[in-house]
Design a protein around this motif. Structure first.
Motif, PDB file in Angstrom:
ATOM      1  N   ASP A  27       0.762  -1.290   0.074  1.00  0.00           N
ATOM      2  CA  ASP A  27       0.127  -0.009  -0.121  1.00  0.00           C
ATOM      3  C   ASP A  27       0.941   1.474   0.024  1.00  0.00           C
ATOM      4  O   ASP A  27       0.564   2.323  -0.737  1.00  0.00           O
ATOM      5  CB  ASP A  27      -0.937   0.043   1.239  1.00  0.00           C
ATOM      6  N   LEU A  28       2.087   1.338   0.861  1.00  0.00           N
ATOM      7  CA  LEU A  28       2.828   2.383   0.752  1.00  0.00           C
ATOM      8  C   LEU A  28       3.596   2.542  -0.376  1.00  0.00           C
ATOM      9  O   LEU A  28       3.728   4.013  -0.929  1.00  0.00           O
ATOM     10  CB  LEU A  28       3.976   2.220   2.170  1.00  0.00           C
ATOM     11  N   GLN A  29       4.016   1.548  -1.269  1.00  0.00           N
ATOM     12  CA  GLN A  29       4.612   1.379  -2.444  1.00  0.00           C
ATOM     13  C   GLN A  29       3.758   2.414  -3.556  1.00  0.00           C
ATOM     14  O   GLN A  29       4.273   3.087  -4.397  1.00  0.00           O
ATOM     15  CB  GLN A  29       5.051   0.406  -2.949  1.00  0.00           C
ATOM     16  N   LEU A  30       2.318   1.669  -3.589  1.00  0.00           N
ATOM     17  CA  LEU A  30       1.583   2.290  -4.303  1.00  0.00           C
ATOM     18  C   LEU A  30       1.167   3.847  -4.351  1.00  0.00           C
ATOM     19  O   LEU A  30       1.142   4.409  -5.104  1.00  0.00           O
ATOM     20  CB  LEU A  30       0.087   1.413  -4.176  1.00  0.00           C
ATOM     21  N   LEU A  31       1.212   4.149  -3.078  1.00  0.00           N
ATOM     22  CA  LEU A  31       0.749   5.613  -2.766  1.00  0.00           C
ATOM     23  C   LEU A  31       2.047   6.598  -3.354  1.00  0.00           C
ATOM     24  O   LEU A  31       1.892   7.444  -3.628  1.00  0.00           O
ATOM     25  CB  LEU A  31       0.730   5.841  -1.195  1.00  0.00           C
ATOM     26  N   TRP A  34       2.128   6.646  -6.797  1.00  0.00           N
ATOM     27  CA  TRP A  34       1.066   7.800  -7.392  1.00  0.00           C
ATOM     28  C   TRP A  34       1.591   9.223  -7.086  1.00  0.00           C
ATOM     29  O   TRP A  34       1.207   9.965  -7.873  1.00  0.00           O
ATOM     30  CB  TRP A  34      -0.175   7.254  -6.497  1.00  0.00           C
ATOM     31  N   ILE A  35       2.138   9.406  -6.058  1.00  0.00           N
ATOM     32  CA  ILE A  35       2.618  10.665  -5.847  1.00  0.00           C
ATOM     33  C   ILE A  35       3.681  11.137  -6.599  1.00  0.00           C
ATOM     34  O   ILE A  35       3.501  12.287  -7.334  1.00  0.00           O
ATOM     35  CB  ILE A  35       3.151  10.808  -4.265  1.00  0.00           C
ATOM     36  N   LYS A  42       4.115  18.130  -4.394  1.00  0.00           N
ATOM     37  CA  LYS A  42       5.196  18.242  -3.784  1.00  0.00           C
ATOM     38  C   LYS A  42       5.016  17.805  -2.386  1.00  0.00           C
ATOM     39  O   LYS A  42       4.587  18.681  -1.457  1.00  0.00           O
ATOM     40  CB  LYS A  42       6.169  19.450  -3.626  1.00  0.00           C
ATOM     41  N   ALA A  43       5.009  16.356  -1.908  1.00  0.00           N
ATOM     42  CA  ALA A  43       4.728  15.791  -0.759  1.00  0.00           C
ATOM     43  C   ALA A  43       5.587  14.769  -0.070  1.00  0.00           C
ATOM     44  O   ALA A  43       6.617  14.442  -0.693  1.00  0.00           O
ATOM     45  CB  ALA A  43       3.311  15.124  -1.019  1.00  0.00           C
ATOM     46  N   ARG A  44       5.311  14.783   1.183  1.00  0.00           N
ATOM     47  CA  ARG A  44       6.246  13.880   2.161  1.00  0.00           C
ATOM     48  C   ARG A  44       6.087  12.258   1.626  1.00  0.00           C
ATOM     49  O   ARG A  44       4.903  11.865   1.248  1.00  0.00           O
ATOM     50  CB  ARG A  44       5.947  13.963   3.654  1.00  0.00           C
ATOM     51  N   THR A  45       7.076  11.569   1.451  1.00  0.00           N
ATOM     52  CA  THR A  45       6.852  10.291   1.274  1.00  0.00           C
ATOM     53  C   THR A  45       7.586   9.381   2.400  1.00  0.00           C
ATOM     54  O   THR A  45       7.842   8.102   1.851  1.00  0.00           O
ATOM     55  CB  THR A  45       7.404   9.780  -0.244  1.00  0.00           C
ATOM     56  N   ASP A  46       7.904   9.832   3.148  1.00  0.00           N
ATOM     57  CA  ASP A  46       8.305   8.908   4.262  1.00  0.00           C
ATOM     58  C   ASP A  46       7.421   7.919   5.052  1.00  0.00           C
ATOM     59  O   ASP A  46       6.103   8.438   4.761  1.00  0.00           O
ATOM     60  CB  ASP A  46       8.858   9.642   5.487  1.00  0.00           C
ATOM     61  N   GLU A  62      -8.100   5.348  -2.706  1.00  0.00           N
ATOM     62  CA  GLU A  62      -8.738   6.244  -3.389  1.00  0.00           C
ATOM     63  C   GLU A  62      -8.733   7.556  -2.480  1.00  0.00           C
ATOM     64  O   GLU A  62      -8.970   8.772  -2.980  1.00  0.00           O
ATOM     65  CB  GLU A  62      -9.968   5.930  -4.389  1.00  0.00           C
ATOM     66  N   ARG A  63      -9.441   7.234  -1.187  1.00  0.00           N
ATOM     67  CA  ARG A  63      -9.630   8.282  -0.185  1.00  0.00           C
ATOM     68  C   ARG A  63      -8.350   8.866   0.035  1.00  0.00           C
ATOM     69  O   ARG A  63      -8.151  10.170   0.210  1.00  0.00           O
ATOM     70  CB  ARG A  63     -10.300   7.664   0.899  1.00  0.00           C
ATOM     71  N   VAL A  64      -7.140   8.058   0.166  1.00  0.00           N
ATOM     72  CA  VAL A  64      -6.152   8.634   0.765  1.00  0.00           C
ATOM     73  C   VAL A  64      -5.273   9.605  -0.357  1.00  0.00           C
ATOM     74  O   VAL A  64      -4.859  10.593  -0.011  1.00  0.00           O
ATOM     75  CB  VAL A  64      -5.055   7.822   1.236  1.00  0.00           C
ATOM     76  N   LYS A  65      -5.636   9.345  -1.488  1.00  0.00           N
ATOM     77  CA  LYS A  65      -5.058  10.097  -2.769  1.00  0.00           C
ATOM     78  C   LYS A  65      -5.568  11.484  -2.488  1.00  0.00           C
ATOM     79  O   LYS A  65      -5.075  12.440  -2.667  1.00  0.00           O
ATOM     80  CB  LYS A  65      -5.284   9.439  -4.060  1.00  0.00           C
ATOM     81  N   LYS A  66      -6.957  11.435  -2.666  1.00  0.00           N
ATOM     82  CA  LYS A  66      -7.703  12.708  -2.243  1.00  0.00           C
ATOM     83  C   LYS A  66      -7.507  13.640  -1.006  1.00  0.00           C
ATOM     84  O   LYS A  66      -7.129  14.668  -1.105  1.00  0.00           O
ATOM     85  CB  LYS A  66      -9.267  12.480  -2.386  1.00  0.00           C
ATOM     86  N   LYS A  67      -7.024  12.658  -0.188  1.00  0.00           N
ATOM     87  CA  LYS A  67      -6.586  13.610   0.989  1.00  0.00           C
ATOM     88  C   LYS A  67      -5.418  14.155   0.962  1.00  0.00           C
ATOM     89  O   LYS A  67      -4.970  15.166   1.511  1.00  0.00           O
ATOM     90  CB  LYS A  67      -6.649  12.494   2.373  1.00  0.00           C
TER      91      LYS A  67
END
Length: 305
Positions: A27-31, A34-35, A42-46, A62-67
């Motif tokens: 799940d972390l890698q998919l997110l 996507w980022i 420009k977001a944190r990825t830790d 899908e919810r976390v992408k929107k958030k």
């Protein structure tokens, strides 16, 4: 690397948040993937930051992408809250030491949502703005997200004390400011809001509450409680974490304030990096996602969980 939850927290995370330890890495890698494909973002990825976002969205990608998108979009489009006082500015700690916004300690004998105490009447509206208070909350929550697994799994409750609040405070809460405050604190932050409690309400605040409730869904409205006194509040909030200034058995407000001042100093470099994050709206593909939040007359119902 994600911290391992205690067995009790892990059980709650699995039951309430759909967390599957065997699936977390994927799940972390998919997110992260996507980022990396969002040219405007420009977001944190830790890992520890992203796992909190996933938990806050019950592992719905899908919810976390929107958030994620909303969180960093508001960093850019609502700087009057998210960057009103930069956490690396000495004025930030000067305002924080007024005691307007504090995180209460954890109960010793049970798991319980982390409680945030807001005391708006502590600042002078002639020199500060309610947006300054929201900025304090914004960065306090970031530290909780990084280091507090209880907050990430159990969520938070907010206690707002209106003692000392005057009409000069209220007039700062314009409809536009309220929309942004609710969007930033309840719709974009990683931690789930499990309740809001209000004490020492002055006369005339009913209109403000009516306006705020118009922005919330039914679940959020049900979790909003107005208490006649502190004794009634302590029927919902453990007495052992409430400061003695309110008749509780927790640490003093002064001690809690200095504890969190030390935390802000500890996170100085982290915050410097944080100030650089956000969105470049000129690179966004499609319409801005926050248009329905920040434009008058089209504020959508917030999703509180």
């Amino acid at each position: 690397m994600v911290r391992e939850l205690t067995p009790e927290l892990a059980k709650i995370a699995k039951k309430e948040l759909n967390e599957n330890p065997k699936q977390v890495e994927n799940d972390l890698q998919l997110l992260k993937d996507w980022i990396s494909k969002q040219p405007h973002l420009k977001a944190r990825t830790d890992d520890q930051w992203l796992i909190a976002l996933l938990r806050g969205c019950k592992f719905s990608l899908e919810r976390v992408k929107k958030k994620v998108d909303l969180y960093y979009t508001l960093r850019t489009t609502a700087p009057d809250i998210t960057l009103r006082i930069r956490p690396t500015d000495p004025k930030f700690l000067e305002f924080f030491r007024l005691g307007t916004c504090l995180i209460l300690p954890k109960p010793l004998d049970k798991l319980y949502p982390r409680v945030i105490l807001i005391r708006a009447g502590r600042f002078d509206p002639a020199t500060h703005n309610v947006g300054d208070l929201m900025c304090m909350l914004y960065y306090l929550v970031q530290i909780m997200v990084v280091e507090d697994d209880v907050a990430c799994v159990m969520g938070t409750k907010i206690v707002t004390d209106y003692e000392g609040v005057t009409m000069s405070h209220f007039v700062q809460a314009t409809p536009s400011m309220l929309k942004k405050m609710v969007a930033v604190s309840q719709d974009s932050m990683p931690l789930r809001l499990k309740g809001s409690h209000h004490i020492n309400l002055p006369a005339g605040i009913e209109k403000i509450f009516t306006l705020i409730q118009g922005f919330l869904n039914e679940k959020a409205k049900q979790r909003l409680k107005i208490h006649k006194n502190v004794e009634e509040l302590m029927e919902d909030i453990p007495k052992e974490i409430i400061p003695p200034e309110y008749g509780g058995k927790g640490p003093t407000i002064a001690n809690m304030t200095e504890h969190w001042v030390s935390k802000f100093k500890e996170y100085h470099d982290w915050m410097i990096f944080e100030e650089q994050l956000g969105t470049d709206e000129s690179k966004r593909i499609g319409p801005p996602i926050d248009a329905d939040i920040l434009e008058d007359g089209s504020f959508r119902k917030l999703d509180i969980d």
